[in-house]
Design an enzyme around this catalytic site. Structure first.
Site, PDB file in Angstrom:
ATOM      1  N   ASP A   2       0.836  -1.188  -0.184  1.00  0.00           N
ATOM      2  CA  ASP A   2      -0.062   0.143   0.077  1.00  0.00           C
ATOM      3  C   ASP A   2       0.732   1.204   0.023  1.00  0.00           C
ATOM      4  O   ASP A   2       2.013   1.219   0.516  1.00  0.00           O
ATOM      5  CB  ASP A   2      -0.904   0.119   1.421  1.00  0.00           C
ATOM      6  CG  ASP A   2      -2.191   0.981   1.013  1.00  0.00           C
ATOM      7  OD1 ASP A   2      -2.443   1.243  -0.123  1.00  0.00           O
ATOM      8  OD2 ASP A   2      -3.044   1.120   1.856  1.00  0.00           O
ATOM      9  N   ASN A  50     -10.568  -3.062  -5.779  1.00  0.00           N
ATOM     10  CA  ASN A  50      -9.997  -2.145  -6.570  1.00  0.00           C
ATOM     11  C   ASN A  50     -10.431  -1.836  -8.174  1.00  0.00           C
ATOM     12  O   ASN A  50     -10.150  -0.886  -8.656  1.00  0.00           O
ATOM     13  CB  ASN A  50      -8.365  -2.723  -6.864  1.00  0.00           C
ATOM     14  CG  ASN A  50      -7.684  -2.405  -5.546  1.00  0.00           C
ATOM     15  OD1 ASN A  50      -6.798  -3.098  -5.455  1.00  0.00           O
ATOM     16  ND2 ASN A  50      -7.964  -1.341  -4.812  1.00  0.00           N
TER      17      ASN A  50
HETATM   18  C1  IPE Z   1      -1.257  -0.084  -3.913  1.00  0.00           C
HETATM   19  O1  IPE Z   1      -1.298   1.408  -3.599  1.00  0.00           O
HETATM   20  C2  IPE Z   1      -1.520  -0.514  -4.893  1.00  0.00           C
HETATM   21  C3  IPE Z   1      -2.549  -0.965  -5.472  1.00  0.00           C
HETATM   22  C4  IPE Z   1      -3.710  -1.206  -4.872  1.00  0.00           C
HETATM   23  C5  IPE Z   1      -2.529  -1.760  -6.672  1.00  0.00           C
HETATM   24  P1  IPE Z   1      -2.396   2.492  -3.389  1.00  0.00           P
HETATM   25  O2  IPE Z   1      -2.864   2.759  -5.254  1.00  0.00           O
HETATM   26  O3  IPE Z   1      -3.553   1.682  -2.923  1.00  0.00           O
HETATM   27  O4  IPE Z   1      -1.769   3.572  -3.045  1.00  0.00           O
HETATM   28  P2  IPE Z   1      -2.433   4.828  -2.097  1.00  0.00           P
HETATM   29  O5  IPE Z   1      -3.241   4.260  -1.016  1.00  0.00           O
HETATM   30  O6  IPE Z   1      -3.310   5.554  -2.947  1.00  0.00           O
HETATM   31  O7  IPE Z   1      -1.281   5.579  -1.526  1.00  0.00           O
HETATM   32 MG    MG Z   2      -4.201   2.236  -0.834  1.00  0.00          MG
END
Ligand code: IPE
Ligand code: MG
Length: 216
Positions: A2, A50
């Protein structure tokens, strides 16, 4: 894994740059895990939630996956690393699924380490699918073992250690059943900055824990 987005934003870059840097961390930490003799490394790469991100970001993440599947294949084979997945991967696009299946097949004989990518993964979704599978069998005596054996993770032991980066203190629908006795390590470091040393620090911290499994 994360903190990719926050890492990019902090540097005035688009979120995609954070994901690109995050992919480099995947290579680094996989290498560190191999060096430390970790048998199973599971990475929460893309959750079932996601999919709700902007299409552009989802597409970018998928093409990054496909790109790295092909660029990392020779390294996986060289070190005997078997790629595995957990999650509802049928929901991936045809082109991502084809690239994935290709790497899964080509590394199927590797025995040194399993690199497990959680893709389109959600623990509640996984448990629901497992219950459906069990309901479709004639198994009457359902035990904890029956449930474990019908989860996507049936091929691996429950995780010993969970590392969560970027300081968040939640499970986010990850391996809920499997983490009943997993040790947690929360690091404030954003995933793109997470180093081999940070990883080894997490392991030494884990080594000091006293795991009692409800006993005294
Ligand atoms: C994690 O980083 C990567 C994935 C979910 C693919 P994020 O995209 O969640 O990064 P933040 O939480 O916005 O900083
Ligand atoms: Mg994240």
């Amino acid at each position: 894994m994360d903190g990719n987005g926050r890492w990019a934003t902090a540097q005035g870059k688009p979120r995609s740059e954070g994901h690109i840097a995050g992919a480099a961390t995947v290579r680094r930490i996989t290498e560190a895990a191999r060096e430390e003799g970790i048998r199973y490394l599971t990475l929460y790469a893309f959750s079932s939630e996601n999919w709700n991100r902007p299409t552009e970001e989802v597409n970018m993440l998928m093409s990054l996956l496909v790109q790295h599947l092909s660029s990392e294949l020779s390294l996986l084979l060289k070190h005997g690393i078997r790629l595995r997945t957990i999650g509802n991967i049928e929901t991936l696009s045809d082109y991502a699924l084809a690239a994935l299946n290709d790497t899964l097949e080509k590394t199927a004989h590797c025995e040194n380490m399993d690199l497990v990518l959680a893709l389109s993964y959600g623990s509640r979704d996984e448990i629901t699918r497992a219950v459906r599978l069990i309901a479709a069998t004639d198994i009457k005596d359902i035990t904890e073992k029956t449930i474990s054996e019908h989860l996507d993770t049936s091929f691996m032991p429950d995780p010993d250690l969970l590392i969560r980066t970027s300081g968040e203190q939640r499970l986010s629908n990850f391996l809920l059943w499997q983490m009943a006795y997993t040790e947690f390590y929360i690091s404030p470091i954003l995933w793109p900055d997470f180093s081999k040393e940070d990883f080894r620090n997490a392991l030494s911290d884990y080594a000091k824990r006293n795991r009692r499994y409800g006993n005294i």
